[in-house]
Design a protein around this motif. Structure first.
Motif, PDB file in Angstrom:
ATOM      1  N   UNK A   1       0.857  -1.188   0.000  1.00 34.57           N
ATOM      2  CA  UNK A   1       0.000   0.000   0.000  1.00 34.57           C
ATOM      3  C   UNK A   1       0.888   1.232   0.000  1.00 34.57           C
ATOM      4  N   UNK A   2       0.631   2.148  -0.920  1.00 27.85           N
ATOM      5  CA  UNK A   2       1.433   3.363  -1.033  1.00 27.85           C
ATOM      6  C   UNK A   2       0.990   4.404  -0.013  1.00 27.85           C
ATOM      7  N   UNK A   3       1.948   5.156   0.514  1.00 25.64           N
ATOM      8  CA  UNK A   3       1.673   6.225   1.469  1.00 25.64           C
ATOM      9  C   UNK A   3       1.954   7.591   0.861  1.00 25.64           C
ATOM     10  N   UNK A   4       1.355   8.612   1.452  1.00 24.07           N
ATOM     11  CA  UNK A   4       1.485   9.982   0.962  1.00 24.07           C
ATOM     12  C   UNK A   4       2.930  10.453   0.948  1.00 24.07           C
TER      13      UNK A   4
ATOM     14  N   UNK B   1       3.331  -6.419   9.301  1.00 24.49           N
ATOM     15  CA  UNK B   1       3.080  -5.311   8.386  1.00 24.49           C
ATOM     16  C   UNK B   1       4.275  -4.378   8.503  1.00 24.49           C
ATOM     17  N   UNK B   2       5.030  -4.210   7.409  1.00 22.87           N
ATOM     18  CA  UNK B   2       6.271  -3.441   7.424  1.00 22.87           C
ATOM     19  C   UNK B   2       6.100  -2.155   6.629  1.00 22.87           C
ATOM     20  N   UNK B   3       6.721  -1.086   7.110  1.00 25.15           N
ATOM     21  CA  UNK B   3       6.744   0.168   6.362  1.00 25.15           C
ATOM     22  C   UNK B   3       8.163   0.414   5.867  1.00 25.15           C
ATOM     23  N   UNK B   4       8.302   0.608   4.545  1.00 23.00           N
ATOM     24  CA  UNK B   4       9.592   0.876   3.914  1.00 23.00           C
ATOM     25  C   UNK B   4       9.624   2.310   3.402  1.00 23.00           C
TER      26      UNK B   4
ATOM     27  N   UNK C   1      -3.893  -8.895   2.833  1.00 22.48           N
ATOM     28  CA  UNK C   1      -4.002  -7.645   2.075  1.00 22.48           C
ATOM     29  C   UNK C   1      -4.108  -6.478   3.045  1.00 22.48           C
ATOM     30  N   UNK C   2      -3.731  -5.289   2.570  1.00 19.86           N
ATOM     31  CA  UNK C   2      -3.853  -4.073   3.368  1.00 19.86           C
ATOM     32  C   UNK C   2      -4.400  -2.964   2.479  1.00 19.86           C
ATOM     33  N   UNK C   3      -5.378  -2.217   2.993  1.00 21.53           N
ATOM     34  CA  UNK C   3      -5.911  -1.056   2.288  1.00 21.53           C
ATOM     35  C   UNK C   3      -6.017   0.103   3.269  1.00 21.53           C
ATOM     36  N   UNK C   4      -6.082   1.310   2.728  1.00 22.93           N
ATOM     37  CA  UNK C   4      -6.307   2.494   3.560  1.00 22.93           C
ATOM     38  C   UNK C   4      -7.780   2.872   3.480  1.00 22.93           C
ATOM     39  N   UNK C   5      -8.398   3.048   4.642  1.00 25.49           N
ATOM     40  CA  UNK C   5      -9.796   3.432   4.698  1.00 25.49           C
ATOM     41  C   UNK C   5      -9.937   4.947   4.576  1.00 25.49           C
ATOM     42  N   UNK C   6     -11.133   5.406   4.326  1.00 26.38           N
ATOM     43  CA  UNK C   6     -11.349   6.831   4.105  1.00 26.38           C
ATOM     44  C   UNK C   6     -11.072   7.663   5.346  1.00 26.38           C
ATOM     45  N   UNK C   7     -11.145   7.060   6.522  1.00 25.63           N
ATOM     46  CA  UNK C   7     -10.840   7.796   7.749  1.00 25.63           C
ATOM     47  C   UNK C   7      -9.350   7.780   8.082  1.00 25.63           C
ATOM     48  N   UNK C   8      -8.534   7.205   7.200  1.00 27.47           N
ATOM     49  CA  UNK C   8      -7.089   7.170   7.402  1.00 27.47           C
ATOM     50  C   UNK C   8      -6.574   5.901   8.043  1.00 27.47           C
ATOM     51  N   UNK C   9      -7.453   5.117   8.656  1.00 28.32           N
ATOM     52  CA  UNK C   9      -7.023   3.858   9.261  1.00 28.32           C
ATOM     53  C   UNK C   9      -6.679   2.822   8.197  1.00 28.32           C
ATOM     54  N   UNK C  10      -6.034   1.747   8.626  1.00 29.23           N
ATOM     55  CA  UNK C  10      -5.674   0.648   7.738  1.00 29.23           C
ATOM     56  C   UNK C  10      -6.534  -0.565   8.057  1.00 29.23           C
TER      57      UNK C  10
ATOM     58  N   UNK D   1       0.241  -5.499  -7.055  1.00 28.91           N
ATOM     59  CA  UNK D   1       0.924  -4.424  -7.776  1.00 28.91           C
ATOM     60  C   UNK D   1       0.153  -3.140  -7.509  1.00 28.91           C
ATOM     61  N   UNK D   2       0.830  -2.150  -6.940  1.00 34.25           N
ATOM     62  CA  UNK D   2       0.189  -0.869  -6.648  1.00 34.25           C
ATOM     63  C   UNK D   2       1.086   0.259  -7.137  1.00 34.25           C
ATOM     64  N   UNK D   3       0.474   1.370  -7.481  1.00 35.27           N
ATOM     65  CA  UNK D   3       1.225   2.548  -7.901  1.00 35.27           C
ATOM     66  C   UNK D   3       1.652   3.334  -6.672  1.00 35.27           C
ATOM     67  N   UNK D   4       2.926   3.752  -6.635  1.00 35.94           N
ATOM     68  CA  UNK D   4       3.375   4.555  -5.500  1.00 35.94           C
ATOM     69  C   UNK D   4       3.295   6.039  -5.840  1.00 35.94           C
TER      70      UNK D   4
END
Length: 682
Positions: free
Chosen positions: A154-157, A171-174, A196-205, A375-378
């Motif tokens: 999952x891509x982050x801001x 769950x690792x953050x790189x 799987x991991x997704x970001x919810x609209x409230x910002x949570x995972x 496969x996700x776009x960063x």
């Protein structure tokens, strides 16, 4: 007295000392009068440029060239000033003159190629382009295991990514360099085969756990909050949940692999419904895997049937997007932009067009042991690929990007407190997309090609949580009947800024006028009737856009123009070409968005600028209101970085041109730029 005379002589010698400008009219150490005049105009031009006064700097560089025609350094700077002013054709002309004089080498050649390419191609990044491996994240560090069986990401801001490590239940953050910055193990008893991991609209995972038969909810930084779901075949129950998606109402969709269905939960985790069984026109799932929600439609892949199927939010079958047997073993399915899905199938990544179901191969990892499960776009335009069987995390980049590297630009040098120097540098790819998430280790700053030892990365504009805004108001005659809507829109936009940043109001009448500039809280009682500029048949919209942008050049690093209109203004661009206006906005990182007060379509000119400056068009009465418009502008990526270092140069009383260079590296890509500045006069 002798000491005073000595100091005076030293000052005179310094004033006539050789600088970087060529001395074409004299011999020895003394310069001609023309050289002296040229250097003074050049110094003023450089200082004007760093103040954001690009038109002024153009005039000063032109004056310098009138004294020293063909001086390559001045030609280069004149090109930079034209570029920032949005006049890219003139910029290219000056850079070509400098290049023909033997100046700049590969650096100026690369700049010419990139800017030329941007002018003749659309800013669309091309969802059907080929991607190839530009790097990978190591799975071991010496004898220490970093991750095992990566299954989704999952891509982050901020440019970092979350990766689900199935084999280590983590769950690792790189960060962008592949360095682990955070590890999370989920609930107290740990994740049980996270999938799987997704970001919810409230910002949570949200994380699905295939062996735990549940879905865990985590905070945005990965801290565990709760989980829901239980093993079974009833409402809200799961057997081996795999991939996740969320709709506009916060409902969570999970592909229930063991029950061959899709289960839907509300935002609180209560089971709502399930679908995917055999119905009229649909023979049921055999092995549902990837899922994506696009607008009001649900798309689900089946790894046995090899197709993609479409449903509405109630679970009713709508049709087949991609026929059975098209794919060998489809896994992850993610929305990509507004028009495509990104699907993985064994060792390949495909783009699937939502409107037609057309399939395009984007990437392939080779013919060895491979099972791409995600496969996700960063944030940097790459595709992050997790290969479950090969135990690899790949960074896939467009092949065209790997050839030319990054486009790196010095935007500003601040030397007021010399020898302390602050520089601002923008890093983009060749298609103008910002490169975010870089760390100090990704940069090298040099002075005259000698490394600066003490430089410090002060910050990255991408992490700013506010923006400066210019609200541009159309004063064409058709706007008379929308004064109430206009007043409400301005108040709502200003309120959504939460008192952060500055806002200005520019009215686009026959002559544009700045009506207000200050804190957004001052617009709580704004009324359109207070505008000074009169309605007109011929609003000078191009001049108004330019005026709005002028006020933002030296504003906060995140900035945007919001245009309020009824949408039917025509033939209002007479002084500036659309391409030049768009370039002026893009070359100064200013977005242009549109809020329509009626259901009319915006003019072609406005649509062009909006589309090509990272902007968005909104309708005033959209269900979610205008509260997210400012957030959307703040969320636009910014590749601007600020550094501080201590210069070791002698300044010759502020008259010496001081060079500085920077190089940027990330995985297998790099870019560089060089500039110069003057210390304060003494």
């Amino acid at each position: 007295m002798k000491k005073i005379i000595f100091v005076f002589i030293a000052f005179i010698f310094s004033a006539f000392a050789q600088t970087n400008l060529q001395d074409t009219a004299s011999t020895g150490n003394l310069r001609s009068a023309n050289s002296g005049f040229a250097e003074e105009e050049f110094r003023r031009g450089v200082q004007s440029y760093y103040r954001g006064s690009f038109n002024e700097s153009i005039l000063e560089f032109e004056k310098a060239l009138s004294y020293l025609p063909g001086e390559p350094l001045v030609l280069d700077w004149l090109g930079k000033a034209y570029y920032r002013a949005g006049i890219e054709g003139a910029a290219l002309q000056q850079w070509n003159y400098a290049k023909e004089a033997g100046y700049g080498g590969l650096l100026i050649q690369n700049r010419i190629e990139i800017v030329s390419d941007r002018r003749v191609t659309d800013y669309d990044y091309g969802f059907t382009q080929r991607f190839t491996e530009s790097g990978s994240y190591p799975n071991v560090n010496g004898s220490n295991l970093i991750y095992s069986q990566p299954v989704s990401s999952l891509s982050n801001h901020d440019g970092s990514i979350w990766v689900v490590s199935y084999g280590t239940n983590e769950l690792l953050q790189f960060d962008v360099n592949g360095t682990v910055v955070r590890r999370n193990k989920g609930p107290i008893n740990g994740f049980d085969r996270p999938m799987d991991v997704i970001r919810l609209k409230n910002g949570n995972l949200a994380v699905s756990e295939s062996a735990g038969d549940r879905i865990s909810i985590l905070s945005e930084n990965g801290s565990f909050i709760k989980y829901f779901g239980a093993r079974g075949r009833g409402q809200g129950q799961l057997v081996g949940p795999q991939y996740l998606a969320e709709d506009d109402f916060g409902n969570i969709y999970a592909t229930d692999f063991g029950n061959a269905r899709v289960v839907v939960f509300d935002a609180e985790g209560n089971g709502l419904l399930h679908f995917g069984e055999k119905t009229e026109g649909f023979d049921g799932f055999k092995s549902p895997t990837g899922i994506a929600v696009c607008g009001g439609r649900i798309f689900v892949a089946d790894s046995v049937k090899g197709g993609i199927y479409e449903f509405d939010k109630a679970g009713n079958f709508l049709g087949v997007l991609v026929n059975d047997g098209t794919f060998s073993r489809p896994e992850s399915l993610k929305q990509w932009g507004s028009d495509y899905l990104l699907l993985t199938d064994r060792n390949k990544v495909y783009a699937v067009e939502l409107s037609s179901g057309a399939v395009f191969e984007n990437a392939i990892t080779g013919k060895g042991k491979s099972l791409i499960t995600s496969a996700v776009s960063d944030r940097n335009g790459n595709i992050i690929v997790t290969d479950f069987k090969a135990n690899e995390i790949y960074v896939m980049s467009k092949m065209t990007e790997l050839v030319g590297g990054f486009f790196v630009q010095f935007e500003r040098v601040i030397s007021d407190n010399f020898p302390e120097v602050i520089v601002e540098v923008r890093v983009e790819n060749r298609k103008r997309q910002p490169v975010v998430g870089l760390k100090q280790q990704n940069f090298l700053i040099t002075e005259g090609k000698k490394p600066v030892e003490d430089f410090v990365l002060l910050g990255e504009a991408n992490n700013n949580d506010f923006a400066d805004i210019a609200i541009l108001i159309d004063r064409s005659l058709s706007m008379k009947k929308y004064e109430e809507q206009l007043s409400g829109a301005v108040r709502e936009l200003a309120a959504s800024m939460d008192g952060k940043g500055q806002v200005s109001i520019i009215s686009a009448g026959k002559v544009p006028v700045t009506e207000f500039s200050g804190n957004p809280s001052q617009l709580s009682d704004f009324s359109a009737k207070a505008l000074k500029n009169s309605y007109t048949e011929n609003p000078a919209l191009d001049l108004a856009v330019r005026l709005s942008a002028n006020g933002l050049v030296n504003a906060e690093k995140k900035r945007g123009i919001i245009y309020l209109s009824a949408g039917d203004s025509e033939n209002t661009f007479t002084q500036y070409a659309l391409s030049d206006l768009t370039a002026y906005l893009n070359n100064n990182a200013i977005s242009f968005s549109t809020v329509l007060l009626s259901q009319a379509s915006p003019s072609e000119e406005i649509s062009y600028i909006t589309r090509n400056t990272n902007g968005t068009s909104y309708y005033i009465y959209r269900p979610e209101g205008l509260g997210t418009v400012i957030k959307d502008i703040v969320d636009i990526p910014s590749g601007l970085y600020q550094f501080r270092y201590t210069s070791s140069f002698a300044t010759e009383y502020g008259r010496k041109y001081l060079p500085v260079e920077i190089e940027t590296y990330l995985l297998n890509r790099s870019g560089r730029d060089e500039t110069g500045y003057f210390a304060p006069l003494q």
